[in-house]
Design an enzyme around this catalytic site. Sequence first.
Site, PDB file in Angstrom:
ATOM      1  N   GLY A  57      15.457  22.047  54.445  1.00  0.00           N
ATOM      2  CA  GLY A  57      16.373  22.143  55.584  1.00  0.00           C
ATOM      3  C   GLY A  57      17.758  21.606  55.273  1.00  0.00           C
ATOM      4  CE  LYS A 100       9.655  35.769  62.383  1.00  0.00           C
ATOM      5  NZ  LYS A 100       9.117  34.788  63.321  1.00  0.00           N
ATOM      6  N   GLY A 147      12.562  25.894  50.053  1.00  0.00           N
ATOM      7  CA  GLY A 147      11.120  25.988  49.845  1.00  0.00           C
ATOM      8  C   GLY A 147      10.589  27.101  48.983  1.00  0.00           C
ATOM      9  NE  ARG A 190      10.452  16.466  49.236  1.00  0.00           N
ATOM     10  CZ  ARG A 190       9.971  17.047  50.315  1.00  0.00           C
ATOM     11  NH1 ARG A 190       8.908  16.559  50.920  1.00  0.00           N
ATOM     12  NH2 ARG A 190      10.557  18.110  50.811  1.00  0.00           N
TER      13      ARG A 190
HETATM   14  P1  AMP Z   1      11.303  32.124  54.662  1.00  0.00           P
HETATM   15  O1  AMP Z   1      10.424  30.934  54.975  1.00  0.00           O
HETATM   16  O2  AMP Z   1      12.031  32.674  55.823  1.00  0.00           O
HETATM   17  O3  AMP Z   1      12.152  31.876  53.446  1.00  0.00           O
HETATM   18  O4  AMP Z   1      10.297  33.269  54.273  1.00  0.00           O
HETATM   19  C1  AMP Z   1       9.394  33.176  53.221  1.00  0.00           C
HETATM   20  C2  AMP Z   1       8.248  34.002  53.582  1.00  0.00           C
HETATM   21  O5  AMP Z   1       8.653  35.336  53.753  1.00  0.00           O
HETATM   22  C3  AMP Z   1       7.153  34.001  52.546  1.00  0.00           C
HETATM   23  O6  AMP Z   1       6.017  33.380  53.067  1.00  0.00           O
HETATM   24  C4  AMP Z   1       6.898  35.482  52.283  1.00  0.00           C
HETATM   25  O7  AMP Z   1       5.539  35.807  52.234  1.00  0.00           O
HETATM   26  C5  AMP Z   1       7.540  36.140  53.492  1.00  0.00           C
HETATM   27  N1  AMP Z   1       7.912  37.531  53.202  1.00  0.00           N
HETATM   28  C6  AMP Z   1       8.722  37.967  52.238  1.00  0.00           C
HETATM   29  N2  AMP Z   1       8.773  39.307  52.239  1.00  0.00           N
HETATM   30  C7  AMP Z   1       7.952  39.737  53.215  1.00  0.00           C
HETATM   31  C8  AMP Z   1       7.567  41.024  53.687  1.00  0.00           C
HETATM   32  N3  AMP Z   1       8.043  42.116  53.126  1.00  0.00           N
HETATM   33  N4  AMP Z   1       6.707  41.078  54.712  1.00  0.00           N
HETATM   34  C9  AMP Z   1       6.229  39.953  55.273  1.00  0.00           C
HETATM   35  N5  AMP Z   1       6.564  38.719  54.869  1.00  0.00           N
HETATM   36  C10 AMP Z   1       7.415  38.603  53.851  1.00  0.00           C
END
Ligand code: AMP
Length: 420
Positions: free
Chosen positions: A400, A221, A377, A35
């Site tokens: 974000g 999610k 991220g 950064r």
């Molecule tokens: P996000 O912060 O929503 O972009 O999610 C990123 C996170 O999703 C990372 O820490 C990954 O480990 C997790 N992730 C990706 N695929 C899976 C999966 N199949 N099961 C559990 N966690 C997951």
Amino acid sequence: MQTIDNFNFSGQKVFIRVDFNVPLDEKFNITDDTRIRAAIPTLKKILSDGGCAIIGSHLGRPTGVSEKYSLKHILSRITELLGVHVDFANDCLGREAIEKSAALKPGQALLLENLRFYAAEEGKPRGLADDASEDVIAAAKKAEKANQKEMAKQLASYATVYVNDAFGTAHRAHASTAIIADYFDSDHKLFGYLMQNEIDAVEKVLKNTVRPFTAIMGGSKVSSKIDIIENLLTKVDNLIITGGMTYTFTKALGGNIGNSICEDDKLELALTLMEKANESNVNIVLAVDAKAADSFSNDAKTKIVPVDAIPDHWQGLDIGPDTEKEFAKVIENSKTILWNGPTGVFEFENFTHGSRAVGEAIVRATKKGAFSLVGGGDSVACVNKFGIADQMSYVSTGGGALLEFIEGKVLPGIKAIRGY
Ligand code: AMP
């Protein structure tokens, strides 16, 4: 609107808002200075034109003055990267800041102490009692908004020009990121190079799209990506939905997902999104196979299974080889690519293969002339981990802020300067 390339800072006092919110270890060593590096071109331009720079930033989420979040810890690295001695004011609003900024000469730079030591920066009251009445809360909010204006006005009084180069906080209407701009006319406020590059990259993808446009949305999610997915459905040709979200979709379609991550309250939503995609002629691409594990661990036993036939007690932690091929085919036929979120639990070495395959397919597409934007991220962590960041067209520094920009929201830090 002024642009940084065309602006001559000679003789100007510039308040520049940067995002120097870098990670520090317990001994206050910077563990990643990306950064700081990102704002150096703008700082160099101001100083080499003969302007002086009053640098404002936040660090962490302090709730008041605190040693832990002092920007003095990063002063020497800024000096080193800039190649110019940078002075420091122990407070961003006190007498020292006023006097030191007044005394600056052309080519000199001053770093102010953490702007977030003051609640007024964020414009939100701090330390309210849990049982505070609604009236008390409303009065405190009003008072803090007034303080925010005062803070913005004082910061503005140090300078003749305002430059915002803090894309990471562009989604916040804070004193130094947005409100301050009201105190400068349109000829004396502008974006720094980083901010301009971020805006240009997102607008190239979302507004001046060369087709086919493929978005790869991963992550854990559906609920945290829903607004982005909805906005993208009006823009993309292909939407690859991957990562943990896969299993909510697969279950909604009637598949067996074993113990895989799933949001049971989002099954309907998943179906609705698929219908919407269908109506908008968007090709939704989902995994066909998964690398399933018998526990949530790097050392788990694994097997490749159809994504909708994951055995009981097993969980999908990455995509399988057939899915890698499917995704790569779509990616390599694209002219615009947006990647947000890994295909699996990339933090575990044994489940990085899918994310690496996606990254490599993007590299191949980019070599053939596609524009690729990586942001948010974890996908940035992926391209860094795989050593392919420099083979993407643009890697965003915004978390974000980038996500809200892609959601189609107007970001206060951008609007404050260009009006929309
Ligand atoms: P996000 O912060 O929503 O972009 O999610 C990123 C996170 O999703 C990372 O820490 C990954 O480990 C997790 N992730 C990706 N695929 C899976 C999966 N199949 N099961 C559990 N966690 C997951």
